[in-house]
Enzyme design. Structure first.
Site, PDB file in Angstrom:
ATOM      1  N   ASP A  75      66.226  16.090  20.500  1.00 41.99           N
ATOM      2  CA  ASP A  75      67.391  17.407  20.608  1.00 41.99           C
ATOM      3  C   ASP A  75      67.024  18.495  19.978  1.00 41.99           C
ATOM      4  O   ASP A  75      66.536  18.399  18.775  1.00 41.99           O
ATOM      5  CB  ASP A  75      68.746  17.065  20.368  1.00 41.99           C
ATOM      6  CG  ASP A  75      69.317  15.924  21.172  1.00 41.99           C
ATOM      7  OD1 ASP A  75      68.796  15.573  22.442  1.00 41.99           O
ATOM      8  OD2 ASP A  75      70.175  14.876  20.767  1.00 41.99           O
ATOM      9  N   ASP A  81      73.309  22.448  12.478  1.00 39.88           N
ATOM     10  CA  ASP A  81      72.889  20.923  12.226  1.00 39.88           C
ATOM     11  C   ASP A  81      72.365  20.494  10.831  1.00 39.88           C
ATOM     12  O   ASP A  81      72.960  19.501  10.309  1.00 39.88           O
ATOM     13  CB  ASP A  81      72.066  20.448  13.444  1.00 39.88           C
ATOM     14  CG  ASP A  81      72.559  20.346  14.650  1.00 39.88           C
ATOM     15  OD1 ASP A  81      73.868  20.247  14.897  1.00 39.88           O
ATOM     16  OD2 ASP A  81      71.779  20.766  15.624  1.00 39.88           O
ATOM     17  N   GLU A 104      72.230  11.491  12.783  1.00 39.06           N
ATOM     18  CA  GLU A 104      71.714  11.808  14.038  1.00 39.06           C
ATOM     19  C   GLU A 104      70.435  12.587  13.787  1.00 39.06           C
ATOM     20  O   GLU A 104      69.412  12.610  14.545  1.00 39.06           O
ATOM     21  CB  GLU A 104      72.576  12.740  15.086  1.00 39.06           C
ATOM     22  CG  GLU A 104      71.901  12.791  16.183  1.00 39.06           C
ATOM     23  CD  GLU A 104      72.881  13.746  17.274  1.00 39.06           C
ATOM     24  OE1 GLU A 104      73.852  14.004  16.941  1.00 39.06           O
ATOM     25  OE2 GLU A 104      72.095  14.158  18.192  1.00 39.06           O
ATOM     26  N   GLU A 105      70.559  13.308  12.637  1.00 35.92           N
ATOM     27  CA  GLU A 105      69.425  14.419  12.429  1.00 35.92           C
ATOM     28  C   GLU A 105      68.284  13.542  11.669  1.00 35.92           C
ATOM     29  O   GLU A 105      67.047  14.439  11.397  1.00 35.92           O
ATOM     30  CB  GLU A 105      69.841  15.277  11.518  1.00 35.92           C
ATOM     31  CG  GLU A 105      71.029  16.218  12.081  1.00 35.92           C
ATOM     32  CD  GLU A 105      70.738  16.597  13.528  1.00 35.92           C
ATOM     33  OE1 GLU A 105      69.529  16.990  13.720  1.00 35.92           O
ATOM     34  OE2 GLU A 105      71.717  16.897  14.341  1.00 35.92           O
ATOM     35  N   ASP A 126      77.239  11.688  13.079  1.00 37.76           N
ATOM     36  CA  ASP A 126      76.473  12.918  13.888  1.00 37.76           C
ATOM     37  C   ASP A 126      77.215  14.143  13.193  1.00 37.76           C
ATOM     38  O   ASP A 126      78.379  14.263  13.214  1.00 37.76           O
ATOM     39  CB  ASP A 126      77.046  12.980  15.257  1.00 37.76           C
ATOM     40  CG  ASP A 126      76.453  14.221  16.178  1.00 37.76           C
ATOM     41  OD1 ASP A 126      75.840  14.924  15.549  1.00 37.76           O
ATOM     42  OD2 ASP A 126      76.560  14.152  17.296  1.00 37.76           O
ATOM     43  N   LEU A 128      77.163  17.419  13.358  1.00 37.59           N
ATOM     44  CA  LEU A 128      77.518  18.430  13.940  1.00 37.59           C
ATOM     45  C   LEU A 128      77.421  18.398  15.496  1.00 37.59           C
ATOM     46  O   LEU A 128      76.560  18.902  16.136  1.00 37.59           O
ATOM     47  CB  LEU A 128      76.946  19.762  13.460  1.00 37.59           C
ATOM     48  CG  LEU A 128      77.958  21.110  13.627  1.00 37.59           C
ATOM     49  CD1 LEU A 128      79.462  20.799  12.934  1.00 37.59           C
ATOM     50  CD2 LEU A 128      77.484  22.463  12.954  1.00 37.59           C
ATOM     51  N   ASP A 129      78.321  17.633  16.115  1.00 42.90           N
ATOM     52  CA  ASP A 129      78.244  17.292  17.610  1.00 42.90           C
ATOM     53  C   ASP A 129      78.548  18.460  18.233  1.00 42.90           C
ATOM     54  O   ASP A 129      79.411  19.236  17.916  1.00 42.90           O
ATOM     55  CB  ASP A 129      79.169  16.059  17.817  1.00 42.90           C
ATOM     56  CG  ASP A 129      78.929  15.558  19.262  1.00 42.90           C
ATOM     57  OD1 ASP A 129      77.717  15.100  19.729  1.00 42.90           O
ATOM     58  OD2 ASP A 129      79.740  15.724  20.261  1.00 42.90           O
ATOM     59  N   GLU A 284      78.282   8.258  18.029  1.00 41.53           N
ATOM     60  CA  GLU A 284      78.998   8.870  18.979  1.00 41.53           C
ATOM     61  C   GLU A 284      79.878   7.920  19.717  1.00 41.53           C
ATOM     62  O   GLU A 284      81.175   7.997  19.578  1.00 41.53           O
ATOM     63  CB  GLU A 284      78.178   9.811  19.903  1.00 41.53           C
ATOM     64  CG  GLU A 284      77.428  10.927  19.202  1.00 41.53           C
ATOM     65  CD  GLU A 284      76.364  11.681  19.891  1.00 41.53           C
ATOM     66  OE1 GLU A 284      76.209  12.697  19.624  1.00 41.53           O
ATOM     67  OE2 GLU A 284      75.890  11.117  21.015  1.00 41.53           O
TER      68      GLU A 284
HETATM   69  P1  AHM Z   1      74.329  16.750  20.708  1.00 45.00           P
HETATM   70  O1  AHM Z   1      74.569  15.629  19.865  1.00 45.00           O
HETATM   71  O2  AHM Z   1      73.023  17.073  20.533  1.00 45.00           O
HETATM   72  O3  AHM Z   1      75.279  17.874  20.367  1.00 45.00           O
HETATM   73  O4  AHM Z   1      74.709  16.453  22.290  1.00 45.00           O
HETATM   74  C1  AHM Z   1      75.929  15.732  22.461  1.00 45.00           C
HETATM   75  C2  AHM Z   1      76.684  16.685  23.284  1.00 45.00           C
HETATM   76  C3  AHM Z   1      78.025  16.167  23.521  1.00 45.00           C
HETATM   77  O5  AHM Z   1      79.044  16.667  22.383  1.00 45.00           O
HETATM   78  C4  AHM Z   1      78.609  16.282  24.807  1.00 45.00           C
HETATM   79  O6  AHM Z   1      79.502  15.612  25.133  1.00 45.00           O
HETATM   80  C5  AHM Z   1      77.162  16.363  25.553  1.00 45.00           C
HETATM   81  O7  AHM Z   1      76.142  16.610  24.588  1.00 45.00           O
HETATM   82  C6  AHM Z   1      77.191  17.515  26.461  1.00 45.00           C
HETATM   83  O8  AHM Z   1      76.090  17.257  27.136  1.00 45.00           O
HETATM   84  P2  AHM Z   1      75.693  18.089  28.523  1.00 45.00           P
HETATM   85  O9  AHM Z   1      75.340  19.524  28.285  1.00 45.00           O
HETATM   86  O10 AHM Z   1      74.465  17.344  29.195  1.00 45.00           O
HETATM   87  O11 AHM Z   1      76.711  18.129  29.457  1.00 45.00           O
HETATM   88 MG    MG Z   2      75.838  14.459  19.045  1.00 50.66          MG
END
Ligand code: AHM
Ligand code: MG
Length: 338
Positions: A75, A81, A104-105, A126, A128-129, A284
């Protein structure tokens, strides 16, 4: 008994209870409690306050946008983050009872100390989700899961923490939204706190939060409709004809928070891009599943309870289906139909 000044049915007492007081009170219910967990939760609360401040000042401090790098699961990393990850590491790193920190990072869990040296707990998070939403001021969040480190002698750092979600001793999230909300479960229900900036403390606003048993709301990235398996398409077709509303922020913490308060169902099914699901199991899906179940809801991944999955990797992905019990069952009826 004084008359309540507020109309909220959730405010059951005139007493003001901070997160800190609440944690200590819960600890007193266990005669043999060591205070270890309270010590960890207070560090998470401190990190939450620092991150909340950073998130709110992000535009002023010019820390929005991408780092131009990717994290271990591919990601794109936002500047915040990395900042949030560092803040959590700094706040938790000196807690003598934490053996492992896993983010996560970061590719690998960080081993701080062995169990023999007092490292009884692992904190997975995680930082900063939903951070790709930061530039547009949408709610983002921190998610955490706390496990006991195992006694086995590890071949790899992951061996200390690869445990099913049923073994979580606590889980929670902090939502940095129009207010800063801290949701916590230690396995005895879910309590909701909000940050009172004037006091610098999280204050209990909803004790023993319960998810509504049903509500005609689904939360899914419907743009992926064509790539969902038939059963999910069938459910969505059915929901369109049966009075449902769609609500999707694209930030899991915000979407789950709304689902807990208003009811409905949150889904991230398999897609062509992510056949195993997009969201991460250990920091998550599992903590969210514990929260949702403790609030009276259901959480399913594929054909089993999310919390029963035996993890094989720290960054393992999974599908997610969670929310009001009746709504989860309705989705399953379509997904599992012959
Ligand atoms: P991240 O951990 O890289 O921020 O990704 C997780 C996020 C969630 O918060 C969210 O439910 C999902 O990715 C959204 O994905 P999408 O853009 O495919 O709908
Ligand atoms: Mg996340």
């Amino acid at each position: 008994m004084t008359e309540h000044r507020y109309s909220s049915p959730h405010l059951t007492t005139d007493n003001l209870t901070s997160l800190q007081t609440h944690i200590l009170a819960e600890e007193h219910e266990y005669p043999g409690a060591t205070g270890d967990l309270s010590w960890i939760l207070s560090a998470i609360a401190l990190a939450a306050k620092v991150i909340a401040n950073k998130v709110q000042r992000a535009r002023v401090e010019d820390v929005l946008g991408s780092m131009g790098t990717a994290n271990t699961t591919g990601d794109e990393q936002q500047k915040l983050d990395v900042i949030a990850n560092e803040i959590i590491m700094r706040c938790l790193g000196d807690r003598a009872n934490i053996g492992v920190l896993a983010s996560e990072e970061d590719d690998k869990p960080i081993i701080l100390r062995s169990k023999a040296e007092g490292g009884h707990y692992a904190v997975l998070f995680d930082p900063l989700d939903g951070s790709s939403n930061l530039d547009v001021s949408v709610g983002v969040g921190t998610i955490f899961s706390i496990l006991r480190t195992t006694d086995i002698k590890p071949d790899t750092p992951e061996d200390l923490i690869l445990q099913p979600g049923t073994l979580q001793v606590a889980a929670g999230y902090i939502l940095y939204g129009s207010s800063v909300v801290f949701l916590l479960t230690t396995g005895k229900g879910v309590d909701m706190f909000v940050l009172d900036h004037s006091m610098g403390a999280f204050v209990l606003v909803i004790p023993k939060l319960k998810i509504p048993p049903e509500k005609k709301i689904y939360s899914i990235n419907e743009a992926y409709y064509d790539s969902f398996p038939d059963g999910y398409q069938h459910y969505l077709d059915w929901a369109h004809k049966n009075g449902y509303s769609g609500r999707y922020i694209g930030s899991m913490v915000a979407d789950i928070h709304r689902t807990l308060l208003k009811g409905g169902v949150f889904l991230y099914p398999p897609t062509v891009t992510h056949p195993e699901g997009k969201l991460r199991l250990m920091y998550e899906a599992n903590p969210m599943a514990m929260i949702v179940e403790q609030a009276g809801g259901k959480a399913i991944s594929g054909d089993k309870r999310t919390l029963d999955i035996n993890p094989t990797g720290l960054h393992q992905r999974t599908t997610v289906l969670m929310g009001s019990p009746a709504e989860v069952d309705l989705v399953l009826n379509h997904v599992n139909r012959p």
